[in-house]
Design an enzyme around this catalytic site. Structure first.
Site, short mmCIF file in Angstrom:
data_model
loop_
_atom_site.label_atom_id
_atom_site.label_comp_id
_atom_site.label_asym_id
_atom_site.label_seq_id
_atom_site.Cartn_x
_atom_site.Cartn_y
_atom_site.Cartn_z
CD GLU A 40 -3.24 -0.91 1.98
OE1 GLU A 40 -3.40 0.30 2.57
OE2 GLU A 40 -3.97 -1.79 2.31
CG ASP A 96 -9.13 2.43 4.74
OD1 ASP A 96 -8.21 2.62 5.27
OD2 ASP A 96 -9.42 1.87 3.61
#
Ligand SMILES: [Zn+2]
Length: 166
Positions: free
Chosen positions: A39, A113
């Site tokens: 990521e 998130d």
């Protein structure tokens, strides 16, 4: 990829429309391509139209050096951001949100998130009550999936349309 047409994302229940400069998407795609199976991400910089109806994202950063990432997590660092934002402030641009990459995956925001964006919305240090989260998923550069979501402290998050697929 057309490098000159900005992309617009909207929803009737969103506080504003999000416009993404085409150069911003290109940089995001090349950062993610370089990150491979890890990521990566950074912050979104831009400004709002005077009536507040449009948020323009004019720039994104690559991952700060102190970011921590794996194939399934990304914790954005802070090195260099304060100085960059101070310089942009003088030009009329400021922090408007976050972006990151889900390698080979869906651009759907995960539970962590969503939690992270909600805490940004209520954190006075960010001065950003309606932060934007952009997630790039898929396998760039040949497959790009993009989600754009606006977060507000005391309301459900709003996914903007379209769900971008290149
Ligand atoms: Zn994520």
């Amino acid at each position: 990829m057309n490098d000159s047409v900005p992309l617009s994302f909207s929803s009737p229940s969103a506080p504003y429309t999000v416009t993404l400069e085409a150069t911003v998407l290109s940089k995001m795609v090349s950062d993610c391509t370089r990150a491979g199976a890890h990521e990566t991400g950074g912050i979104l910089i831009g400004n709002y139209s005077s009536d507040g109806s449009i948020a323009l994202i004019s720039e994104i950063t690559s991952h700060p050096k102190d970011s921590i990432s794996s194939s399934v997590t990304f914790q954005r660092g802070i090195i260099g951001l304060k100085e960059l934002l101070a310089a942009r402030w003088d030009e009329g641009f400021h922090y408007v949100g976050e972006w990151h990459y889900h390698p080979g995956g869906s651009p759907e925001p995960s539970g962590p998130d969503i939690h992270a964006m909600r805490s940004i919305a209520t954190n006075a240090k960010y001065s950003c009550r309606e932060p934007i989260l952009i997630i790039l998923g898929g396998r760039p550069p040949r497959e790009v999936k993009l989600s754009v979501t606006v977060f507000q402290a005391n309301r459900p998050s709003v996914r903007l349309n379209p769900f971008y697929y290149l």
